[in-house]
Write a protein that holds these residues in place. Structure first.
Motif, PDB file in Angstrom:
ATOM      1  N   VAL A   4     -10.634  -2.118 -22.452  1.00  0.00           N
ATOM      2  CA  VAL A   4     -11.965  -2.265 -21.848  1.00  0.00           C
ATOM      3  C   VAL A   4     -12.697  -3.466 -22.439  1.00  0.00           C
ATOM      4  N   ASP A   5     -12.497  -3.704 -23.743  1.00  0.00           N
ATOM      5  CA  ASP A   5     -13.229  -4.798 -24.403  1.00  0.00           C
ATOM      6  C   ASP A   5     -12.843  -6.190 -23.900  1.00  0.00           C
ATOM      7  N   TYR A  18     -22.732  -7.304 -20.774  1.00  0.00           N
ATOM      8  CA  TYR A  18     -22.785  -6.003 -21.437  1.00  0.00           C
ATOM      9  C   TYR A  18     -21.374  -5.451 -21.608  1.00  0.00           C
ATOM     10  N   VAL A  19     -21.202  -4.594 -22.621  1.00  0.00           N
ATOM     11  CA  VAL A  19     -19.933  -3.872 -22.739  1.00  0.00           C
ATOM     12  C   VAL A  19     -19.831  -2.994 -21.481  1.00  0.00           C
ATOM     13  N   PRO A  20     -18.693  -3.049 -20.778  1.00  0.00           N
ATOM     14  CA  PRO A  20     -18.660  -2.393 -19.452  1.00  0.00           C
ATOM     15  C   PRO A  20     -18.454  -0.880 -19.486  1.00  0.00           C
ATOM     16  N   ILE A  21     -19.253  -0.225 -20.328  1.00  0.00           N
ATOM     17  CA  ILE A  21     -19.179   1.242 -20.429  1.00  0.00           C
ATOM     18  C   ILE A  21     -20.568   1.796 -20.152  1.00  0.00           C
ATOM     19  N   MET A  22     -20.638   2.647 -19.145  1.00  0.00           N
ATOM     20  CA  MET A  22     -21.904   3.270 -18.783  1.00  0.00           C
ATOM     21  C   MET A  22     -21.730   4.769 -19.025  1.00  0.00           C
ATOM     22  N   ILE A  23     -22.606   5.336 -19.835  1.00  0.00           N
ATOM     23  CA  ILE A  23     -22.564   6.802 -19.993  1.00  0.00           C
ATOM     24  C   ILE A  23     -23.405   7.377 -18.858  1.00  0.00           C
ATOM     25  N   GLY A  24     -22.791   8.212 -18.041  1.00  0.00           N
ATOM     26  CA  GLY A  24     -23.456   8.717 -16.840  1.00  0.00           C
ATOM     27  C   GLY A  24     -24.602   9.663 -17.159  1.00  0.00           C
ATOM     28  N   GLY A  25     -25.519   9.780 -16.228  1.00  0.00           N
ATOM     29  CA  GLY A  25     -26.635  10.711 -16.367  1.00  0.00           C
ATOM     30  C   GLY A  25     -26.121  12.137 -16.337  1.00  0.00           C
ATOM     31  N   MET A  26     -26.623  12.946 -17.253  1.00  0.00           N
ATOM     32  CA  MET A  26     -26.263  14.370 -17.282  1.00  0.00           C
ATOM     33  C   MET A  26     -27.546  15.161 -17.468  1.00  0.00           C
ATOM     34  N   LEU A 256     -10.942  -1.822 -14.453  1.00  0.00           N
ATOM     35  CA  LEU A 256     -11.579  -3.132 -14.684  1.00  0.00           C
ATOM     36  C   LEU A 256     -10.646  -4.256 -14.234  1.00  0.00           C
ATOM     37  N   ALA A 257      -9.351  -4.083 -14.495  1.00  0.00           N
ATOM     38  CA  ALA A 257      -8.382  -5.099 -14.071  1.00  0.00           C
ATOM     39  C   ALA A 257      -8.318  -5.165 -12.546  1.00  0.00           C
ATOM     40  N   ASP A 258      -8.695  -4.051 -11.899  1.00  0.00           N
ATOM     41  CA  ASP A 258      -8.655  -3.982 -10.440  1.00  0.00           C
ATOM     42  C   ASP A 258      -9.995  -4.387  -9.813  1.00  0.00           C
ATOM     43  N   GLY A 259     -10.880  -4.973 -10.607  1.00  0.00           N
ATOM     44  CA  GLY A 259     -12.115  -5.503 -10.032  1.00  0.00           C
ATOM     45  C   GLY A 259     -13.365  -4.687 -10.286  1.00  0.00           C
ATOM     46  N   ALA A 260     -13.250  -3.588 -11.049  1.00  0.00           N
ATOM     47  CA  ALA A 260     -14.471  -2.829 -11.369  1.00  0.00           C
ATOM     48  C   ALA A 260     -15.323  -3.655 -12.324  1.00  0.00           C
ATOM     49  N   ALA A 261     -16.657  -3.509 -12.195  1.00  0.00           N
ATOM     50  CA  ALA A 261     -17.563  -4.253 -13.076  1.00  0.00           C
ATOM     51  C   ALA A 261     -17.759  -3.522 -14.396  1.00  0.00           C
ATOM     52  N   ALA A 262     -17.603  -2.204 -14.362  1.00  0.00           N
ATOM     53  CA  ALA A 262     -17.750  -1.351 -15.549  1.00  0.00           C
ATOM     54  C   ALA A 262     -17.163   0.003 -15.165  1.00  0.00           C
ATOM     55  N   ILE A 263     -17.167   0.938 -16.121  1.00  0.00           N
ATOM     56  CA  ILE A 263     -16.764   2.309 -15.799  1.00  0.00           C
ATOM     57  C   ILE A 263     -17.928   3.235 -16.154  1.00  0.00           C
ATOM     58  N   GLN A 264     -18.069   4.308 -15.413  1.00  0.00           N
ATOM     59  CA  GLN A 264     -19.055   5.329 -15.815  1.00  0.00           C
ATOM     60  C   GLN A 264     -18.299   6.566 -16.287  1.00  0.00           C
ATOM     61  N   VAL A 265     -18.655   7.022 -17.487  1.00  0.00           N
ATOM     62  CA  VAL A 265     -17.968   8.159 -18.096  1.00  0.00           C
ATOM     63  C   VAL A 265     -18.999   9.153 -18.614  1.00  0.00           C
ATOM     64  N   ALA A 266     -18.609  10.408 -18.696  1.00  0.00           N
ATOM     65  CA  ALA A 266     -19.583  11.404 -19.157  1.00  0.00           C
ATOM     66  C   ALA A 266     -18.951  12.512 -19.986  1.00  0.00           C
ATOM     67  N   TYR A 406     -13.291   4.295 -26.162  1.00  0.00           N
ATOM     68  CA  TYR A 406     -13.168   3.762 -24.791  1.00  0.00           C
ATOM     69  C   TYR A 406     -13.037   2.236 -24.825  1.00  0.00           C
ATOM     70  N   GLN A 407     -13.804   1.611 -25.695  1.00  0.00           N
ATOM     71  CA  GLN A 407     -13.871   0.139 -25.692  1.00  0.00           C
ATOM     72  C   GLN A 407     -12.578  -0.514 -26.198  1.00  0.00           C
TER      73      GLN A 407
END
Ligand SMILES: Cc1cc2nc3c(=O)[nH]c(=O)nc-3n(C[C@H](O)[C@H](O)[C@H](O)COP(=O)(O)O)c2cc1C
Length: 424
Positions: A4-5, A18-26, A256-266, A406-407
């Motif tokens: 991811v880094d 930004y580091v492409p890791i988004m912690i999703g809303g819970m 990310l290699a497939d074109g995602a700008a970041a990932i959202q994880v929770a 993750y990073q």
């Protein structure tokens, strides 16, 4: 080696990375301010949630919104018609100002804090309450808003007079091209495309944007590629952020290699120190097996929801609590009220007062009490991310540990906490 880094998240309305890791809303305060602030400190994106914001404010800032509302509407307590109950815009705004404003004051680091705002919290006046929530979040200084669960087509228009309408990052969560299209058409009228699109697949936690009877037929990678294709054909360059079942850094790096700008994880963050769940619930998440995970229709919103089958919310007998909370009221009612009355009447017809409500759950109250153990599909793998201690409990992790795993992880590996490595 892909990790991811190797990637960075960029938005179209600033030049930062930004580091492409988004912690999703819970919701409700599971993705606490502390958790979101850690993501921002580490250079990524964290979310708080505005679900039950009056209750969150009472707990954190000693306000009395919930008790005062209950007192105000106590005459409705024994009636099934809750149409009188309304939220006061001044209270919502004040609670948002405290929850969002105090979080933003505490922010450190180069990352961002967003708020997850679910349209499905209809609050017996969907349009006005949503307008108040969105604008007060912007006024309280939030970096961005993620619109989810329902997607009110007018959401952009509701914010367009706000002075932060252009500078805040405004995004949406969708699970299909079909849901995305009408939103984009309406957004065009406000001359404001979303800054990011979270593409949520069927393995996510919380409510699912799929039908109960066919969610298994969908796959995140397929939906992601359909939405990517659609944006390409429409000449739209909007960062895409897949979510749902991304359990390792390598899973994320592949997107990310497939074109995602970041990932959202929770889900992996539900067992961190900073997560708002009580310790007991964190242990319940750790001990889950695959057989314990179910998608059911107990949410009164009408959306399927994933949770652990031993959630105390399933089959409980709670008197509807709309005077205090009432976040799911629409036209004076909520599907839980009907389910409760039916279960009560059925028990009465057998001369009994004992019953459980299985059809629906009082989601407001059970989320307030952390008794609905909603989770992503891979919750049963959490036990492999830590160690079991001598007392039989699993070691709670830090958000920094999970974020960095993750990073930096490669080859599908998951790093155990440092204590496990020391004792090995
Ligand atoms: C405990 C929990 C609560 C959640 N609550 C919400 C919510 O309130 N609003 C929302 O849009 N998504 C919610 N989600 C979905 C997450 O934000 C995220 O998109 C998804 O769970 C990512 O998949 P993962 O959990 O497999 O990493 C929740 C997820 C979990 C695990």
């Amino acid at each position: 080696m892909n990790k991811v880094d190797n990637f960075r998240l960029k938005f179209n309305n600033d030049n930062k990375e930004y580091v492409p890791i988004m912690i999703g809303g819970m919701g409700v305060d599971i993705s606490s301010s502390e958790l979101a602030l850690e993501a921002a400190r580490l250079g990524g994106v964290g979310h708080i949630s505005d679900a039950l914001v009056t209750d969150v404010s009472d707990r954190k800032f000693d306000t009395k919104f919930v008790a005062d509302k209950r007192k105000q509407y106590k005459d409705s307590l024994n009636s099934t018609d809750k149409s009188r109950i309304h939220f006061d815009a001044v209270d919502i705004r004040a609670a948002m100002q405290l929850h969002v404003g105090k979080t933003m004051e505490a922010k450190r680091g180069d990352g961002l804090v967003f708020v997850n705002i679910m349209e499905k919290l209809t609050m017996n006046n969907p349009k006005d309450t949503l307008t108040t929530r969105l604008n007060s979040a912007l006024d309280a200084g939030i970096d961005g808003i993620t619109l989810s669960a329902g997607l009110h087509l007018n959401s952009m228009a509701m914010m367009q007079e706000n002075k932060r309408f252009r500078d805040a990052k405004l995004g949406i969560i969708v699970s299909s091209v079909r849901a995305l299209k009408p939103f984009l058409q309406r957004a065009k009228r406000s001359n404001r495309m979303p800054d990011f699109i979270v593409v949520e697949g069927p393995l996510a936690g919380g409510h699912l944007g799929f039908a109960f009877d066919n969610w298994k037929e969908f796959n995140l990678a397929v939906i992601f590629s359909e939405i990517k294709q659609f944006l390409h054909e429409s000449n739209l360059d909007i960062p895409l952020i897949p979510a749902g079942g991304i359990f390792t850094g390598s899973d994320g790096a592949a997107f990310l290699a497939d074109g995602a700008a970041a990932i959202q994880v929770a889900t992996r963050f539900t067992v961190t120190e900073e997560c708002g769940l009580p310790d007991k619930a964190k242990q319940e998440y750790f001990r889950a097996t695959e057989a314990d995970v179910e998608v059911n229709t107990s949410s009164p919103t009408g959306y399927p929801m994933r949770m652990l089958s031993y959630s105390p919310s399933i089959g409980a007998k709670l008197k509807p609590n709309c005077e205090s909370l009432g976040y799911l009221l629409e036209n004076g009612t909520c599907a839980y009220i009907d389910a409760y009355e039916r279960a009560k009447a059925e028990a009465a017809s057998k001369g009994s007062k004992a019953f459980g409500v299985y059809e629906k759950t009082c989601l407001c109250t059970h989320m307030q009490l952390f008794q609905c153990y909603t989770c992503g599909h891979y919750v049963y793998r959490l036990k492999d991310t830590t160690v079991k201690q001598d007392d039989g409990k699993y070691q709670i992790l830090t958000a920094e540990h999970v974020f960095k795993d993750y990073q930096f992880s490669t080859d599908g590996k998951i790093a155990l906490p440092a204590s496990a490595i020391l004792s090995a």
